[in-house]
Design a protein around this motif. Structure first.
Motif, PDB file in Angstrom:
ATOM      1  N   GLU A   1       0.616  -6.053   6.498  1.00  0.00           N
ATOM      2  CA  GLU A   1      -0.782  -5.901   6.087  1.00  0.00           C
ATOM      3  C   GLU A   1      -1.096  -6.705   4.829  1.00  0.00           C
ATOM      4  OE1 GLU A   1      -1.618  -1.692   5.945  1.00  0.00           O
ATOM      5  OE2 GLU A   1      -1.692  -1.567   8.129  1.00  0.00           O
ATOM      6  N   GLY A   2      -0.618  -7.946   4.791  1.00  0.00           N
ATOM      7  CA  GLY A   2      -0.942  -8.858   3.696  1.00  0.00           C
ATOM      8  C   GLY A   2      -0.155  -8.659   2.415  1.00  0.00           C
ATOM      9  N   GLU A   3       0.761  -7.702   2.394  1.00  0.00           N
ATOM     10  CA  GLU A   3       1.567  -7.432   1.201  1.00  0.00           C
ATOM     11  C   GLU A   3       3.039  -7.604   1.523  1.00  0.00           C
ATOM     12  OE1 GLU A   3      -1.131  -3.951  -0.888  1.00  0.00           O
ATOM     13  OE2 GLU A   3       0.753  -3.402   0.055  1.00  0.00           O
ATOM     14  N   VAL A   4       3.832  -7.798   0.472  1.00  0.00           N
ATOM     15  CA  VAL A   4       5.277  -7.819   0.660  1.00  0.00           C
ATOM     16  C   VAL A   4       5.694  -6.426   1.109  1.00  0.00           C
ATOM     17  CG1 VAL A   4       7.517  -8.049  -0.479  1.00  0.00           C
ATOM     18  CG2 VAL A   4       5.681  -9.654  -1.022  1.00  0.00           C
TER      19      VAL A   4
ATOM     20  N   MET B   1       0.849  -1.181   0.000  1.00  0.00           N
ATOM     21  CA  MET B   1       0.000   0.000   0.000  1.00  0.00           C
ATOM     22  C   MET B   1       0.896   1.246   0.000  1.00  0.00           C
ATOM     23  SD  MET B   1      -2.631   1.301   2.923  1.00  0.00           S
ATOM     24  CE  MET B   1      -4.044   0.384   2.436  1.00  0.00           C
ATOM     25  N   GLN B   2       0.666   2.146  -0.919  1.00  0.00           N
ATOM     26  CA  GLN B   2       1.437   3.380  -1.002  1.00  0.00           C
ATOM     27  C   GLN B   2       0.950   4.368   0.064  1.00  0.00           C
ATOM     28  OE1 GLN B   2       4.028   3.988  -2.509  1.00  0.00           O
ATOM     29  NE2 GLN B   2       4.120   2.946  -4.447  1.00  0.00           N
ATOM     30  N   ALA B   3       1.886   5.171   0.546  1.00  0.00           N
ATOM     31  CA  ALA B   3       1.513   6.217   1.497  1.00  0.00           C
ATOM     32  C   ALA B   3       0.638   7.231   0.773  1.00  0.00           C
ATOM     33  CB  ALA B   3       2.751   6.880   2.061  1.00  0.00           C
ATOM     34  N   LYS B   4      -0.382   7.695   1.429  1.00  0.00           N
ATOM     35  CA  LYS B   4      -1.302   8.643   0.806  1.00  0.00           C
ATOM     36  C   LYS B   4      -1.218   9.980   1.518  1.00  0.00           C
ATOM     37  CE  LYS B   4      -4.365   5.042  -0.653  1.00  0.00           C
ATOM     38  NZ  LYS B   4      -5.227   4.061  -0.140  1.00  0.00           N
ATOM     39  N   ASN B   5      -1.580  11.000   0.793  1.00  0.00           N
ATOM     40  CA  ASN B   5      -1.691  12.350   1.345  1.00  0.00           C
ATOM     41  C   ASN B   5      -0.382  12.886   1.927  1.00  0.00           C
ATOM     42  OD1 ASN B   5      -4.442  12.337   0.691  1.00  0.00           O
ATOM     43  ND2 ASN B   5      -4.940  11.333   2.621  1.00  0.00           N
TER      44      ASN B   5
END
Length: 157
Positions: free
Chosen positions: A106-109, A1-5
């Motif tokens: 969180e479920g990702e590499v 997941m990419q950091a947002k904002n």
């Protein structure tokens, strides 16, 4: 997941914050109240000619003294590429304790990890540049939390 904002003005906020007199007092910075120069992340005012060309001897000393060391790099760090750090670690000729493997958040590499004998761990953080906590705060927190609690990074999603 990419950091947002992520606020592109973050640097300006940090500059303003670290130049507040009450902040400098709280962190014991600029105790002589020099008004000639503001705090800034990089400066030509101080010319460091006595820095080490490499930190490998210091790292070797830490590892030899049985200090647990984790080094980390963002996958997309253009300033200090993780491949260069890994090559530098290779010059230390340390045996591998645990092979290069993915770690999960969180479920990702979340990135990849390799552990060397002597308690040196090298971790990469997927999707992060030079400022890992700014680029990937969740992954950075996971990394630091596992280091502080002496628990391995998850090897399953």
């Amino acid at each position: 997941m990419q950091a947002k904002n992520i606020d592109p003005c973050l640097t300006y906020y940090v500059y303003a914050y670290l130049n507040l007199p009450e902040v400098q007092k709280a962190i014991h910075a600029n105790v002589t109240n020099i008004k000639l120069f503001d705090w800034e992340p990089c400066s030509d005012v101080i010319n460091w000619n006595d820095y080490a060309i490499t930190t490998i001897p210091i790292l070797r000393e830490l590892v030899d003294s049985i200090v647990r060391v984790w080094m980390y790099s963002g996958h997309i760090d253009g300033r200090v590429p993780f491949t260069s750090t890994l090559a530098s670690l290779g010059t230390m000729k340390m045996e591998t304790k645990a092979l290069w493997r993915p770690w999960f958040h969180e479920g990702e590499v979340g990135g990849y990890i390799q552990v060397f004998k002597g308690d040196l761990t090298f971790v990469t953080v997927r999707g992060a540049g030079h400022m890992v906590p700014s680029n990937q705060p969740g992954r950075a927190l996971s990394l630091i939390s596992h280091f502080l609690t002496r628990t391995p990074l998850p090897d399953k999603p």
